[in-house]
Design a protein around this motif. Sequence first.
Motif, PDB file in Angstrom:
ATOM      1  N   GLU A   8       0.801  -1.212   0.000  1.00  0.00           N
ATOM      2  CA  GLU A   8       0.000   0.000   0.000  1.00  0.00           C
ATOM      3  C   GLU A   8       0.842   1.274   0.000  1.00  0.00           C
ATOM      4  O   GLU A   8       0.340   2.340  -0.293  1.00  0.00           O
ATOM      5  N   LEU A   9       2.109   1.158   0.356  1.00  0.00           N
ATOM      6  CA  LEU A   9       2.966   2.337   0.400  1.00  0.00           C
ATOM      7  C   LEU A   9       3.137   2.931  -0.992  1.00  0.00           C
ATOM      8  O   LEU A   9       3.237   2.206  -1.977  1.00  0.00           O
ATOM      9  N   VAL A  10       3.163   4.253  -1.049  1.00  0.00           N
ATOM     10  CA  VAL A  10       3.463   4.952  -2.292  1.00  0.00           C
ATOM     11  C   VAL A  10       4.703   5.816  -2.063  1.00  0.00           C
ATOM     12  O   VAL A  10       4.958   6.270  -0.944  1.00  0.00           O
ATOM     13  N   THR A  11       5.465   6.019  -3.110  1.00  0.00           N
ATOM     14  CA  THR A  11       6.646   6.865  -3.026  1.00  0.00           C
ATOM     15  C   THR A  11       6.315   8.223  -3.613  1.00  0.00           C
ATOM     16  O   THR A  11       5.809   8.315  -4.737  1.00  0.00           O
ATOM     17  N   VAL A  12       6.586   9.247  -2.831  1.00  0.00           N
ATOM     18  CA  VAL A  12       6.304  10.625  -3.241  1.00  0.00           C
ATOM     19  C   VAL A  12       7.500  11.501  -2.873  1.00  0.00           C
ATOM     20  O   VAL A  12       8.294  11.139  -2.005  1.00  0.00           O
ATOM     21  N   PRO A  13       7.625  12.662  -3.510  1.00  0.00           N
ATOM     22  CA  PRO A  13       8.670  13.586  -3.073  1.00  0.00           C
ATOM     23  C   PRO A  13       8.321  14.148  -1.692  1.00  0.00           C
ATOM     24  O   PRO A  13       7.149  14.328  -1.347  1.00  0.00           O
ATOM     25  N   LEU A  14       9.342  14.414  -0.927  1.00  0.00           N
ATOM     26  CA  LEU A  14       9.185  14.912   0.439  1.00  0.00           C
ATOM     27  C   LEU A  14       8.294  16.152   0.516  1.00  0.00           C
ATOM     28  O   LEU A  14       7.582  16.345   1.497  1.00  0.00           O
ATOM     29  N   HIS A  15       8.296  16.961  -0.512  1.00  0.00           N
ATOM     30  CA  HIS A  15       7.492  18.204  -0.465  1.00  0.00           C
ATOM     31  C   HIS A  15       5.994  17.939  -0.348  1.00  0.00           C
ATOM     32  O   HIS A  15       5.234  18.846  -0.001  1.00  0.00           O
ATOM     33  N   VAL A  45      10.799  11.553  10.622  1.00  0.00           N
ATOM     34  CA  VAL A  45      11.817  11.068  11.560  1.00  0.00           C
ATOM     35  C   VAL A  45      12.400   9.746  11.076  1.00  0.00           C
ATOM     36  O   VAL A  45      13.613   9.521  11.126  1.00  0.00           O
ATOM     37  N   GLU A  46      11.550   8.872  10.576  1.00  0.00           N
ATOM     38  CA  GLU A  46      11.995   7.555  10.128  1.00  0.00           C
ATOM     39  C   GLU A  46      12.825   7.625   8.849  1.00  0.00           C
ATOM     40  O   GLU A  46      13.812   6.898   8.695  1.00  0.00           O
ATOM     41  N   SER A 111       8.508   7.070   1.340  1.00  0.00           N
ATOM     42  CA  SER A 111       7.401   6.121   1.190  1.00  0.00           C
ATOM     43  C   SER A 111       6.400   6.382   2.299  1.00  0.00           C
ATOM     44  O   SER A 111       6.764   6.533   3.461  1.00  0.00           O
ATOM     45  N   VAL A 112       5.142   6.402   1.914  1.00  0.00           N
ATOM     46  CA  VAL A 112       4.085   6.777   2.850  1.00  0.00           C
ATOM     47  C   VAL A 112       2.791   6.067   2.470  1.00  0.00           C
ATOM     48  O   VAL A 112       2.585   5.721   1.311  1.00  0.00           O
ATOM     49  N   PRO A 114      -1.007   6.045   1.527  1.00  0.00           N
ATOM     50  CA  PRO A 114      -1.806   7.053   0.819  1.00  0.00           C
ATOM     51  C   PRO A 114      -2.714   7.892   1.711  1.00  0.00           C
ATOM     52  O   PRO A 114      -2.925   9.065   1.446  1.00  0.00           O
ATOM     53  N   HIS A 115      -3.239   7.318   2.781  1.00  0.00           N
ATOM     54  CA  HIS A 115      -4.171   8.082   3.627  1.00  0.00           C
ATOM     55  C   HIS A 115      -3.460   9.246   4.339  1.00  0.00           C
ATOM     56  O   HIS A 115      -4.115  10.136   4.873  1.00  0.00           O
ATOM     57  N   LEU A 116      -2.123   9.242   4.355  1.00  0.00           N
ATOM     58  CA  LEU A 116      -1.393  10.336   4.987  1.00  0.00           C
ATOM     59  C   LEU A 116      -1.116  11.497   4.022  1.00  0.00           C
ATOM     60  O   LEU A 116      -0.592  12.531   4.441  1.00  0.00           O
ATOM     61  N   LEU A 117      -1.440  11.320   2.766  1.00  0.00           N
ATOM     62  CA  LEU A 117      -1.189  12.390   1.778  1.00  0.00           C
ATOM     63  C   LEU A 117      -2.303  13.415   1.775  1.00  0.00           C
ATOM     64  O   LEU A 117      -3.400  13.173   2.119  1.00  0.00           O
TER      65      LEU A 117
END
Length: 117
Positions: A8-15, A45-46, A111-112, A114-117
């Motif tokens: 389920e993790l997606v990779t996105v830019p930190l911004h 942090v991670e 990596s995050v 999706p619900h956190l985006l």
Amino acid sequence: MTPSDIAELVTVPLHRLAHSRAGDKGNRLNLSLFAYRPETYAVLVEQVTEARVRELFAHRGVTRVDRYLVPGLGGMNLVLDDVLQGGVNGALNLDGHGKTLSFLLLGMPVSVYPHLL
């Protein structure tokens, strides 16, 4: 964490998760990084570690990265040594002040869920 959670993790830019500001003194760069939302601070942090930041700025000659967490504000301060190629008075590059280097940090992939985006 199960294998289905990892999928389920997606990779996105930190911004997508945080904003940053840069400052400098001589050949030392100071980058602040603050999460837009409190629930994404743990991701910062991670994943925004001293080692990853050092790797990201390796092409600029960084010799040391120190990270200072500011959990009460959902942020961190990153101090990078020898990254400004001599500093404003000694560098031949266009951005001797290092003000735009926060954008390099904000392009770091994280990596995050999706619900956190």
